[in-house]
Write an enzyme that holds these catalytic residues in place. Sequence first.
Site, PDB file in Angstrom:
ATOM      1  N   HIS A 313       0.749  -1.316   0.110  1.00 43.37           N
ATOM      2  CA  HIS A 313      -0.224   0.455   0.138  1.00 43.37           C
ATOM      3  C   HIS A 313       1.216   1.341   0.166  1.00 43.37           C
ATOM      4  O   HIS A 313       1.746   1.226   0.508  1.00 43.37           O
ATOM      5  CB  HIS A 313      -0.851   0.107   1.272  1.00 43.37           C
ATOM      6  CG  HIS A 313      -1.791   0.742   1.141  1.00 43.37           C
ATOM      7  ND1 HIS A 313      -2.557   2.062   1.185  1.00 43.37           N
ATOM      8  CD2 HIS A 313      -2.909   0.708   0.849  1.00 43.37           C
ATOM      9  CE1 HIS A 313      -2.805   3.200   1.186  1.00 43.37           C
ATOM     10  NE2 HIS A 313      -3.489   1.996   0.979  1.00 43.37           N
ATOM     11  N   ASP A 371      -8.116  -5.782   0.579  1.00 41.99           N
ATOM     12  CA  ASP A 371      -8.027  -6.499  -0.869  1.00 41.99           C
ATOM     13  C   ASP A 371      -8.432  -8.129  -0.736  1.00 41.99           C
ATOM     14  O   ASP A 371      -8.226  -8.936  -1.420  1.00 41.99           O
ATOM     15  CB  ASP A 371      -8.081  -5.657  -2.149  1.00 41.99           C
ATOM     16  CG  ASP A 371      -8.393  -4.512  -2.918  1.00 41.99           C
ATOM     17  OD1 ASP A 371      -9.961  -4.660  -1.738  1.00 41.99           O
ATOM     18  OD2 ASP A 371      -8.409  -3.609  -2.712  1.00 41.99           O
TER      19      ASP A 371
END
Length: 434
Positions: A313, A371
Amino acid sequence: MQLSDKKATLSFSDGSAPIEFPVYQGSVGPDVIDIRKLYGQSGMFTYDPGFMSTAACESGITYIDGDKGQLLYRGYPIDQLAQNCDFLDICYLILNGDLPDGAQKTEFDSLVTNHTMVHEQMRIFMQGFRRDAHPMAVLTGLVGALSAFYHDSTDITNPHHRHVSAIRLIAKMPTLVAMAYKHSLGQPYIYPKNDLSYTGNFLHMMFATPCEDYKVNEVVERALDRIFILHADHEQNASTSTVRLCGSSGTNPFAAIAAGVGCLWGPAHGGANEACLQMLEELQANGGVAKVGEFMEKVKDKTSGVRLMGFGHRVYKNYDPRAKLMQETCKEVLSALGLENDPLFKLAMELERIALEDPYFVERKLYPNVDFYSGIVQRAIGIPTSLFTAIFALARTVGWIAQWSEMLSDPDYKIGRPRQLYTGSQVRDVPTQR
Ligand code: CMC
């Protein structure tokens, strides 16, 4: 925004006079250097592709501390919100700045519920899409098309109009996503049912048919509601910045949100949940847990072009707090549906275990993101992979519209207009003979 005692000074090696910039403090998190006068004073721009060091706006909605793995909506930690609130509480919070009391909740829930139907002509619009159209292609078109139906609420300078648009978008998004799904199946669209919860109604529109009603399973409803909560906002990510930039031209809210849907579709952003499940399915088909080691070698080999989807991320350099909550939900749903031995879940756990010990991931601070487990939950619920990103868009709509509205009420708001470092040809003449 509060002025700090500190100032930043920029000096140049060519003897030009140094320039001093004010520094502002937020309520928490890094300070910012206000460089708005830089170009006027030096004739130079800053260069920051990918916005690695650039705060593009002031915002009071969501805060992320990437090193701590902390996510706050309006100051409240995401885990407390996920455990104590439903999605419409979160929508109220994000839009209005605080959680609703009993009466406010009743009023807000009823307001959203009463806007869930879409114009009947939307059905005709749907007929233009091929049956195999990707739901995100359909959604981009449908959301943009809403601007053709609601001329009564597109005065963006009017806070009441902005609120009405926000309610319409939050309320109609589940209807549009369910329509995109039904279209792909060739089944009739199912009208919203006002006695169901926001999430229960979405499940109903997805899975009921005119021949058979759908009984909402409470565990499934709670799990999907949690997915919505965890995706509701995430400060200035790519799609939110797209909505802000698009909206900064003064366009209508439906057009700005359609731009956000388009941006979210990409596999580095919202499309990662679909890409992650495809990765797990492929790996399962090609040997499963026994081949994890081989697969990880490919992920680490930069020439292979393979990434471990659902990992890494831009902001989180620690465990994404949403991933922890999603893993918890995943276990709960699989157990409630009798799928404890789901091979994809086992595979995901094994990939996570290896990645968290592997120096490649440890050194780069790559952790599971939201996710990584959300696809497994959605698949268990019966949602097809191609619809995952559309569900993300449904949930993120409240964040997008709140950020858009916040931008428009900011006195410092200007049309977004980045500049560039030009490296193309210098001026030259078009040859008269070619
Ligand atoms: N698998 C393998 N290597 C990775 C991964 C990954 N998933 N993510 C980052 N890296 C490596 C990357 O190759 C680079 O290595 P090096 O320093 O040797 O060149 C380093 O880690 C830093 O990566 P980056 O691409 O410079 O980092 P970024 O901040 O630009 O990208 C990201 C962030 C999310 C795009 C990236 O981590 C990624 O592509 N992850 C997979 C896709 C994904 O799961 N996206 C969902 C994000 S969360 C949901 C949302 O908010 O949309």
